[in-house]
Design an enzyme around this catalytic site. Structure first.
Site, PDB file in Angstrom:
ATOM      1  N   LYS A 127     105.430  43.631 -47.223  1.00 21.68           N
ATOM      2  CA  LYS A 127     106.425  42.561 -47.076  1.00 21.68           C
ATOM      3  C   LYS A 127     107.410  42.521 -48.242  1.00 21.68           C
ATOM      4  O   LYS A 127     108.607  42.467 -48.034  1.00 21.68           O
ATOM      5  CB  LYS A 127     105.751  41.174 -47.000  1.00 21.68           C
ATOM      6  CG  LYS A 127     104.875  40.974 -45.781  1.00 21.68           C
ATOM      7  CD  LYS A 127     104.428  39.513 -45.647  1.00 21.68           C
ATOM      8  CE  LYS A 127     103.567  39.018 -46.803  1.00 21.68           C
ATOM      9  NZ  LYS A 127     102.264  39.680 -46.940  1.00 21.68           N
ATOM     10  N   ARG A 157     102.394  30.436 -43.976  1.00 21.56           N
ATOM     11  CA  ARG A 157     101.098  31.072 -43.799  1.00 21.56           C
ATOM     12  C   ARG A 157     100.152  30.191 -42.989  1.00 21.56           C
ATOM     13  O   ARG A 157      99.027  30.602 -42.741  1.00 21.56           O
ATOM     14  CB  ARG A 157     100.470  31.305 -45.162  1.00 21.56           C
ATOM     15  CG  ARG A 157     100.664  32.717 -45.720  1.00 21.56           C
ATOM     16  CD  ARG A 157     100.100  32.651 -47.112  1.00 21.56           C
ATOM     17  NE  ARG A 157      99.662  33.841 -47.734  1.00 21.56           N
ATOM     18  CZ  ARG A 157     100.360  34.580 -48.585  1.00 21.56           C
ATOM     19  NH1 ARG A 157     101.619  34.333 -48.795  1.00 21.56           N
ATOM     20  NH2 ARG A 157      99.794  35.587 -49.220  1.00 21.56           N
ATOM     21  N   ARG A 205      98.296  49.146 -55.914  1.00 21.37           N
ATOM     22  CA  ARG A 205      99.578  48.480 -56.120  1.00 21.37           C
ATOM     23  C   ARG A 205      99.772  48.082 -57.585  1.00 21.37           C
ATOM     24  O   ARG A 205      98.910  47.459 -58.188  1.00 21.37           O
ATOM     25  CB  ARG A 205      99.622  47.239 -55.235  1.00 21.37           C
ATOM     26  CG  ARG A 205     100.842  46.382 -55.437  1.00 21.37           C
ATOM     27  CD  ARG A 205     101.129  45.559 -54.228  1.00 21.37           C
ATOM     28  NE  ARG A 205     100.253  44.414 -54.083  1.00 21.37           N
ATOM     29  CZ  ARG A 205     100.397  43.515 -53.123  1.00 21.37           C
ATOM     30  NH1 ARG A 205     101.352  43.661 -52.225  1.00 21.37           N
ATOM     31  NH2 ARG A 205      99.586  42.489 -53.056  1.00 21.37           N
ATOM     32  N   ARG A 208      97.614  43.218 -60.166  1.00 21.37           N
ATOM     33  CA  ARG A 208      97.282  41.805 -59.962  1.00 21.37           C
ATOM     34  C   ARG A 208      95.779  41.629 -59.815  1.00 21.37           C
ATOM     35  O   ARG A 208      95.129  42.380 -59.109  1.00 21.37           O
ATOM     36  CB  ARG A 208      97.992  41.291 -58.704  1.00 21.37           C
ATOM     37  CG  ARG A 208      99.423  40.897 -58.934  1.00 21.37           C
ATOM     38  CD  ARG A 208     100.164  40.673 -57.641  1.00 21.37           C
ATOM     39  NE  ARG A 208      99.490  39.771 -56.724  1.00 21.37           N
ATOM     40  CZ  ARG A 208      99.981  39.425 -55.524  1.00 21.37           C
ATOM     41  NH1 ARG A 208     101.147  39.907 -55.136  1.00 21.37           N
ATOM     42  NH2 ARG A 208      99.321  38.621 -54.737  1.00 21.37           N
ATOM     43  N   ARG A 248      91.381  37.425 -48.863  1.00 20.52           N
ATOM     44  CA  ARG A 248      92.750  37.136 -48.429  1.00 20.52           C
ATOM     45  C   ARG A 248      92.951  37.545 -46.964  1.00 20.52           C
ATOM     46  O   ARG A 248      93.668  36.890 -46.215  1.00 20.52           O
ATOM     47  CB  ARG A 248      93.759  37.834 -49.347  1.00 20.52           C
ATOM     48  CG  ARG A 248      93.765  37.207 -50.748  1.00 20.52           C
ATOM     49  CD  ARG A 248      94.436  38.092 -51.776  1.00 20.52           C
ATOM     50  NE  ARG A 248      95.881  38.151 -51.647  1.00 20.52           N
ATOM     51  CZ  ARG A 248      96.640  39.052 -52.248  1.00 20.52           C
ATOM     52  NH1 ARG A 248      96.091  39.989 -53.014  1.00 20.52           N
ATOM     53  NH2 ARG A 248      97.934  39.032 -52.099  1.00 20.52           N
TER      54      ARG A 248
END
Ligand code: AMP
Length: 222
Positions: free
Chosen positions: A18, A93, A132, A165, A176
């Site tokens: 995203k 969300r 990431r 992160r 998540r």
């Protein structure tokens, strides 16, 4: 350009791409990229009241309560640069957030043009999150396998430090994804029923996904 304002949301689970795609869309169509996760991380870094309230939810992969996130996004949408449209990334969300967004847009005589849904199988997501690297200052993300930075550890855009992160760890990512299935899949269905959902195969390479988004956007909006 077609009719304005251009209000869009980008939906998809953690690691669907995203943020990467949002930055491109925002630049191409001249709308501000408003990422709820980036705003919350900024509040955390600045130790605001909201940031401090959000920490424990974010660190365990849970959603920050609706009232806090909704008022943060509404404030952002009332900034002058969002008068002509906005690209929301990571918001809404939950159904309550989706309804609050409708209300906020309606107050300005606006409606959501399109919800772009990046679909990626769950097994790929954990791996993507683990690989990431995120810029500490501008939140641009890199994956050394597919879009490495020019210089290891340094953001191409602003020279910021790249970090991993905490909530990209596989145990937090699994949580998540669970939250996504329970709370966010109903939002996908909400937009599907309204006929404004466009599903995009998020497993293609970055340019391939960007091309498909552009095609869908131009078919629907212009
Ligand atoms: P993200 O960067 O979008 O993956 O968001 C990181 C974390 O911020 C999430 O795991 C949530 O804890 C929190 N967060 C971001 N956006 C929202 C939202 N729209 N509603 C509730 N919590 C959010």
């Amino acid at each position: 350009m077609g009719d304005r304002p251009l209000d869009l949301v980008l939906l998809g689970p953690v690691g669907a791409g995203k943020g990467t795609q949002a930055r491109r869309i925002a630049e191409k169509y001249h709308v501000p990229h408003v990422a709820s996760g980036d705003l919350l991380r900024m509040h955390r870094a600045q130790k605001t009241e909201l940031g401090q309230a959000a920490v424990s939810y974010m660190d365990r992969g849970a959603l920050v309560p609706d009232d806090l996130v909704i008022s943060m996004i509404v404030d952002r949408m009332r900034q002058p640069d969002a008068n002509h449209g906005v690209l929301l990334d990571g918001f809404p969300r939950t159904l309550a957030q989706a309804r609050a967004l409708d209300d906020e847009l309606a107050e300005e005589g606006r409606t959501l043009k399109l919800a772009l849904y990046l679909e990626v199988p769950f097994d790929i997501l954990v791996e993507r999150a683990a690989n990431r690297w995120t810029c500490r200052t501008c939140s641009t993300t890199y994956d050394y396998r597919v879009n490495p930075p020019r210089k290891a550890g340094i953001c191409d855009i602003d020279g910021g430090e790249l970090y991993q992160r905490e909530d990209d760890r596989s145990d937090v990512v699994s949580e998540r994804i669970k939250v996504y299935l329970k709370d966010t899949v109903p939002v996908v269905e909400y937009y599907r029923e309204r006929g404004i959902l466009r599903t995009i195969d998020g497993t293609r390479d970055i340019d391939g996904v960007a091309g498909e988004i552009e095609r869908q956007l131009e078919a629907a909006v212009w």
